[in-house]
Design a protein around this motif. Structure first.
Motif, PDB file in Angstrom:
ATOM      1  N   ALA A  46      -9.323   2.507  -6.868  1.00 42.62           N
ATOM      2  CA  ALA A  46     -10.669   3.036  -7.116  1.00 42.62           C
ATOM      3  C   ALA A  46     -11.715   2.139  -6.454  1.00 42.62           C
ATOM      4  O   ALA A  46     -11.641   0.911  -6.531  1.00 42.62           O
ATOM      5  N   ASP A  47     -12.685   2.762  -5.805  1.00 39.09           N
ATOM      6  CA  ASP A  47     -13.754   2.011  -5.139  1.00 39.09           C
ATOM      7  C   ASP A  47     -14.695   1.338  -6.128  1.00 39.09           C
ATOM      8  O   ASP A  47     -15.420   0.414  -5.766  1.00 39.09           O
ATOM      9  N   GLU A  48     -14.712   1.840  -7.340  1.00 40.92           N
ATOM     10  CA  GLU A  48     -15.588   1.303  -8.380  1.00 40.92           C
ATOM     11  C   GLU A  48     -14.866   1.444  -9.707  1.00 40.92           C
ATOM     12  O   GLU A  48     -13.834   2.106  -9.786  1.00 40.92           O
ATOM     13  N   PRO A  49     -15.355   0.791 -10.764  1.00 38.45           N
ATOM     14  CA  PRO A  49     -14.692   0.929 -12.059  1.00 38.45           C
ATOM     15  C   PRO A  49     -14.501   2.402 -12.428  1.00 38.45           C
ATOM     16  O   PRO A  49     -15.316   3.252 -12.070  1.00 38.45           O
ATOM     17  N   ILE A  50     -13.420   2.678 -13.133  1.00 40.00           N
ATOM     18  CA  ILE A  50     -13.034   4.051 -13.454  1.00 40.00           C
ATOM     19  C   ILE A  50     -12.932   4.213 -14.970  1.00 40.00           C
ATOM     20  O   ILE A  50     -12.478   3.310 -15.662  1.00 40.00           O
ATOM     21  N   SER A  51     -13.372   5.344 -15.464  1.00 42.22           N
ATOM     22  CA  SER A  51     -13.376   5.565 -16.916  1.00 42.22           C
ATOM     23  C   SER A  51     -12.012   6.039 -17.408  1.00 42.22           C
ATOM     24  O   SER A  51     -11.223   6.626 -16.665  1.00 42.22           O
ATOM     25  N   THR A  52     -11.779   5.787 -18.676  1.00 39.88           N
ATOM     26  CA  THR A  52     -10.559   6.269 -19.322  1.00 39.88           C
ATOM     27  C   THR A  52     -10.501   7.791 -19.271  1.00 39.88           C
ATOM     28  O   THR A  52      -9.440   8.372 -19.065  1.00 39.88           O
ATOM     29  N   MET A  75     -16.252   1.178 -18.282  1.00 42.10           N
ATOM     30  CA  MET A  75     -15.173   1.606 -17.405  1.00 42.10           C
ATOM     31  C   MET A  75     -14.297   0.408 -17.067  1.00 42.10           C
ATOM     32  O   MET A  75     -14.646  -0.722 -17.365  1.00 42.10           O
ATOM     33  N   ARG A  76     -13.149   0.676 -16.451  1.00 46.13           N
ATOM     34  CA  ARG A  76     -12.213  -0.404 -16.118  1.00 46.13           C
ATOM     35  C   ARG A  76     -12.177  -0.644 -14.625  1.00 46.13           C
ATOM     36  O   ARG A  76     -12.187   0.282 -13.826  1.00 46.13           O
ATOM     37  N   GLY A  77     -12.124  -1.928 -14.264  1.00 46.14           N
ATOM     38  CA  GLY A  77     -12.039  -2.299 -12.864  1.00 46.14           C
ATOM     39  C   GLY A  77     -11.176  -3.534 -12.694  1.00 46.14           C
ATOM     40  O   GLY A  77     -11.009  -4.330 -13.619  1.00 46.14           O
ATOM     41  N   LEU A  78     -10.623  -3.688 -11.529  1.00 51.57           N
ATOM     42  CA  LEU A  78      -9.821  -4.838 -11.178  1.00 51.57           C
ATOM     43  C   LEU A  78     -10.739  -5.852 -10.506  1.00 51.57           C
ATOM     44  O   LEU A  78     -11.424  -5.528  -9.531  1.00 51.57           O
ATOM     45  N   VAL A  79     -10.784  -7.044 -11.060  1.00 58.75           N
ATOM     46  CA  VAL A  79     -11.690  -8.087 -10.542  1.00 58.75           C
ATOM     47  C   VAL A  79     -10.925  -9.394 -10.373  1.00 58.75           C
ATOM     48  O   VAL A  79      -9.844  -9.587 -10.942  1.00 58.75           O
ATOM     49  N   ALA A  80     -11.509 -10.300  -9.594  1.00 56.87           N
ATOM     50  CA  ALA A  80     -10.915 -11.633  -9.427  1.00 56.87           C
ATOM     51  C   ALA A  80     -11.024 -12.395 -10.753  1.00 56.87           C
ATOM     52  O   ALA A  80     -12.034 -12.308 -11.463  1.00 56.87           O
ATOM     53  N   ASN A  81      -9.981 -13.111 -11.078  1.00 57.59           N
ATOM     54  CA  ASN A  81      -9.961 -13.939 -12.270  1.00 57.59           C
ATOM     55  C   ASN A  81     -10.665 -15.260 -11.953  1.00 57.59           C
ATOM     56  O   ASN A  81     -10.186 -16.014 -11.105  1.00 57.59           O
ATOM     57  N   PRO A  82     -11.760 -15.559 -12.623  1.00 55.49           N
ATOM     58  CA  PRO A  82     -12.476 -16.814 -12.324  1.00 55.49           C
ATOM     59  C   PRO A  82     -11.641 -18.054 -12.624  1.00 55.49           C
ATOM     60  O   PRO A  82     -11.892 -19.111 -12.075  1.00 55.49           O
ATOM     61  N   LYS A  83     -10.621 -17.928 -13.471  1.00 53.49           N
ATOM     62  CA  LYS A  83      -9.761 -19.057 -13.795  1.00 53.49           C
ATOM     63  C   LYS A  83      -8.530 -19.107 -12.901  1.00 53.49           C
ATOM     64  O   LYS A  83      -7.745 -20.032 -12.985  1.00 53.49           O
ATOM     65  N   MET A 118       0.820  -1.189   0.000  1.00 53.84           N
ATOM     66  CA  MET A 118       0.000   0.000   0.000  1.00 53.84           C
ATOM     67  C   MET A 118       0.866   1.255   0.000  1.00 53.84           C
ATOM     68  O   MET A 118       0.551   2.218  -0.672  1.00 53.84           O
ATOM     69  N   ALA A 119       1.956   1.234   0.762  1.00 53.88           N
ATOM     70  CA  ALA A 119       2.841   2.395   0.823  1.00 53.88           C
ATOM     71  C   ALA A 119       3.422   2.691  -0.556  1.00 53.88           C
ATOM     72  O   ALA A 119       3.562   3.859  -0.943  1.00 53.88           O
ATOM     73  N   GLU A 120       3.738   1.629  -1.314  1.00 57.02           N
ATOM     74  CA  GLU A 120       4.276   1.812  -2.659  1.00 57.02           C
ATOM     75  C   GLU A 120       3.238   2.459  -3.574  1.00 57.02           C
ATOM     76  O   GLU A 120       3.562   3.333  -4.377  1.00 57.02           O
ATOM     77  N   THR A 121       1.978   2.047  -3.449  1.00 52.45           N
ATOM     78  CA  THR A 121       0.900   2.621  -4.251  1.00 52.45           C
ATOM     79  C   THR A 121       0.745   4.099  -3.941  1.00 52.45           C
ATOM     80  O   THR A 121       0.631   4.925  -4.850  1.00 52.45           O
ATOM     81  N   ILE A 122       0.773   4.450  -2.669  1.00 55.72           N
ATOM     82  CA  ILE A 122       0.655   5.855  -2.277  1.00 55.72           C
ATOM     83  C   ILE A 122       1.818   6.648  -2.834  1.00 55.72           C
ATOM     84  O   ILE A 122       1.640   7.755  -3.346  1.00 55.72           O
ATOM     85  N   GLU A 123       3.018   6.068  -2.783  1.00 56.43           N
ATOM     86  CA  GLU A 123       4.196   6.746  -3.316  1.00 56.43           C
ATOM     87  C   GLU A 123       4.062   6.987  -4.820  1.00 56.43           C
ATOM     88  O   GLU A 123       4.377   8.067  -5.315  1.00 56.43           O
ATOM     89  N   ILE A 124       3.571   6.003  -5.548  1.00 56.81           N
ATOM     90  CA  ILE A 124       3.385   6.139  -6.996  1.00 56.81           C
ATOM     91  C   ILE A 124       2.385   7.256  -7.285  1.00 56.81           C
ATOM     92  O   ILE A 124       2.617   8.101  -8.141  1.00 56.81           O
ATOM     93  N   ILE A 125       1.278   7.266  -6.555  1.00 57.21           N
ATOM     94  CA  ILE A 125       0.259   8.290  -6.771  1.00 57.21           C
ATOM     95  C   ILE A 125       0.825   9.676  -6.452  1.00 57.21           C
ATOM     96  O   ILE A 125       0.609  10.631  -7.199  1.00 57.21           O
ATOM     97  N   GLU A 126       1.577   9.786  -5.356  1.00 57.04           N
ATOM     98  CA  GLU A 126       2.185  11.073  -5.004  1.00 57.04           C
ATOM     99  C   GLU A 126       3.157  11.541  -6.084  1.00 57.04           C
ATOM    100  O   GLU A 126       3.206  12.721  -6.430  1.00 57.04           O
TER     101      GLU A 126
END
Length: 92
Positions: free
Chosen positions: A37-43, A83-91, A1-9
């Motif tokens: 993102a809490d929900e899918p996000i648009s380009t 929109m794009r979202g990160l989801v679990a891969n069913p496979k 999580m710290a790495e993600t925050i650093e990237i965003i900053e």
């Protein structure tokens, strides 16, 4: 999580300074934003937040989608209602 925050900053700082971005840095920033993102996000929103061309963001997302498919992990980036979202891969 710290790495993600650093990237965003770093991305926020780059936008504020209008520095050109390396494509790998842009890809990491797009991936991080989709992840947090809490929900899918648009380009359109991604392009606005990152101050980049929408076509470039679309291209980066497609490369990320391919990368996720190739590694066959537990997550994938899906298009949901245009929109794009990160989801679990069913496979995974």
């Amino acid at each position: 999580m710290a790495e993600t925050i650093e990237i965003i900053e770093e991305e926020i700082a780059a936008v504020e300074e209008k520095q050109p971005r390396d494509i790998e840095d842009l890809s990491r920033a797009v991936e991080a934003l989709i992840f947090v993102a809490d929900e899918p996000i648009s380009t359109r929103v991604l392009a606005e937040v990152l101050d980049e061309d929408r076509d470039l963001i679309d291209s980066v997302i497609e490369e990320l989608v391919e990368s996720y498919e190739e590694r066959r992990g537990g997550l994938q980036i899906r298009q949901i209602a245009g929109m794009r979202g990160l989801v679990a891969n069913p496979k995974g």
